[in-house]
Scaffold this active site. Structure first.
Site, PDB file in Angstrom:
ATOM      1  N   SER A   1      41.772  35.599  52.779  1.00 32.41           N
ATOM      2  CA  SER A   1      42.050  36.900  53.412  1.00 32.41           C
ATOM      3  C   SER A   1      41.038  37.100  54.524  1.00 32.41           C
ATOM      4  O   SER A   1      39.939  36.511  54.486  1.00 32.41           O
ATOM      5  CB  SER A   1      41.875  37.999  52.361  1.00 32.41           C
ATOM      6  OG  SER A   1      41.850  39.275  52.972  1.00 32.41           O
TER       7      SER A   1
ATOM      8  N   TYR B   1      38.048  42.142  44.584  1.00 39.97           N
ATOM      9  CA  TYR B   1      39.040  41.424  45.391  1.00 39.97           C
ATOM     10  C   TYR B   1      38.359  40.698  46.548  1.00 39.97           C
ATOM     11  O   TYR B   1      38.558  39.494  46.746  1.00 39.97           O
ATOM     12  CB  TYR B   1      40.090  42.406  45.936  1.00 39.97           C
ATOM     13  CG  TYR B   1      41.096  41.756  46.860  1.00 39.97           C
ATOM     14  CD1 TYR B   1      42.199  41.081  46.349  1.00 39.97           C
ATOM     15  CD2 TYR B   1      40.927  41.800  48.246  1.00 39.97           C
ATOM     16  CE1 TYR B   1      43.122  40.470  47.197  1.00 39.97           C
ATOM     17  CE2 TYR B   1      41.843  41.193  49.097  1.00 39.97           C
ATOM     18  CZ  TYR B   1      42.939  40.526  48.563  1.00 39.97           C
ATOM     19  OH  TYR B   1      43.838  39.914  49.405  1.00 39.97           O
TER      20      TYR B   1
END
Ligand SMILES: NC(=O)c1ccc[n+]([C@@H]2O[C@H](COP(=O)([O-])OP(=O)(O)OC[C@H]3O[C@@H](n4cnc5c(N)ncnc54)[C@H](OP(=O)(O)O)[C@@H]3O)[C@@H](O)[C@H]2O)c1
Length: 252
Positions: free
Chosen positions: A136, A149
């Protein structure tokens, strides 16, 4: 990675980015098998895409990974590629505790590492093979609202580099796909309609273009993720970090 002729497993292939990639790779003539926990959804997606197959798999469960990987290898001996799109992203208030830590680490980090471990000896026997990790932009600049996360995605980046180095000179290539903020339901329905997020269709098109034109690319980076990916190198890290986090906390 080669964009045709693969037998490709896509975890998280029932929705969002995974589904978009599954449909794009299927259209290019690959055998595509999608995986996830929700069988009804996987069934619906494969019915909408003749030729696509599915397998039920919980990537946070080590025993399930072992069992499913060995069934897959037996059923699809030509299996030579995996895209690790399965993931969860949840908000946490660290003053109350990292409530989502175990589920997040189990799914986003241990899942792909264990699945690679289960597939690797088979992949090494293939003439060409590919492992696509999914990190990400938040691997490079953390979003404070989702600390576990962001940490798992930074770890996926680190792991991808180590894996690539260890597999140097073998038939297995390692690519890291680092998406920007994309319109999917990762954090709920609002994300799928958030005008600040990149439309999913545009994202998939740009990613497939990179796979086709730069098959050796180690990192698959669409233009939109580059400010995060290169924040540190640009010398403007603090500004990018504060900008990102202020923007998201104002909207939360
Ligand atoms: N959208 C973004 O803005 C963005 C940005 C950067 C990175 N990413 C990454 O892109 C990947 C795909 O996310 P997305 O945006 O496409 O969201 P999504 O539509 O929610 O996709 C996530 C998929 O993962 C599957 N999954 C979750 N936990 C699982 C488990 N334990 N075992 C097997 N499958 C599991 C889900 O299916 P089941 O619930 O049926 O299992 C779902 O299909 C994720 O790794 C995410 O971190 C997304």
């Amino acid at each position: 990675m080669h964009t045709t002729g693969n037998t490709l497993l896509i975890t998280g292939g029932g929705s969002g980015i995974g589904r978009g990639l599954a449909e794009a790779f299927l259209a290019l003539g690959n055998q595509v098998i999608i995986a996830g926990r929700r069988e009804a959804l996987l069934k619906e997606v494969t019915e909408a895409n003749p030729g696509m197959r599915y397998v039920v798999l919980d990537t946070s469960d080590a025993a399930d990974i072992k069992r499913v990987a060995s069934d897959l290898i037996a059923t699809y001996p030509s299996l030579n590629a995996v895209i690790h799109s399965a993931g969860i992203m949840r908000q946490e208030d660290l003053r109350a505790g990292a409530s989502e830590l175990e589920a997040t680490v189990g799914t986003n980090l241990l899942g792909p590492i264990r699945l690679d471990e289960a597939l690797l000896s088979h992949f090494l026997k293939q003439p060409h093979a590919a492992i696509v990790t999914v990190s990400s932009g938040l691997a490079f600049v953390p979003l404070a609202l989702t600390p576990s996360y962001s940490a798992t995605k930074a770890a996926v980046h680190s792991y991808s580099q180590a894996l690539r180095y260890q597999l140097k000179g073998t038939s297995v290539k390692v690519h890291e796909l680092a998406p920007p903020y994309v319109q999917t339901e990762l954090m709920g329905e609002h994300q799928a309609n958030d005008p600040h997020a990149m439309p999913l269709k545009d994202f998939i098109e740009e990613v497939m273009g990179i796979f086709q034109h730069s098959p050796e690319a180690e990192e698959i980076l669409v233009e939109r993720v580059k400010p995060l990916r290169f924040a540190e190198a640009s010398g403007g890290y603090q500004e990018v970090f504060t900008g990102l986090n202020d923007q998201f906390s104002a909207r939360a």
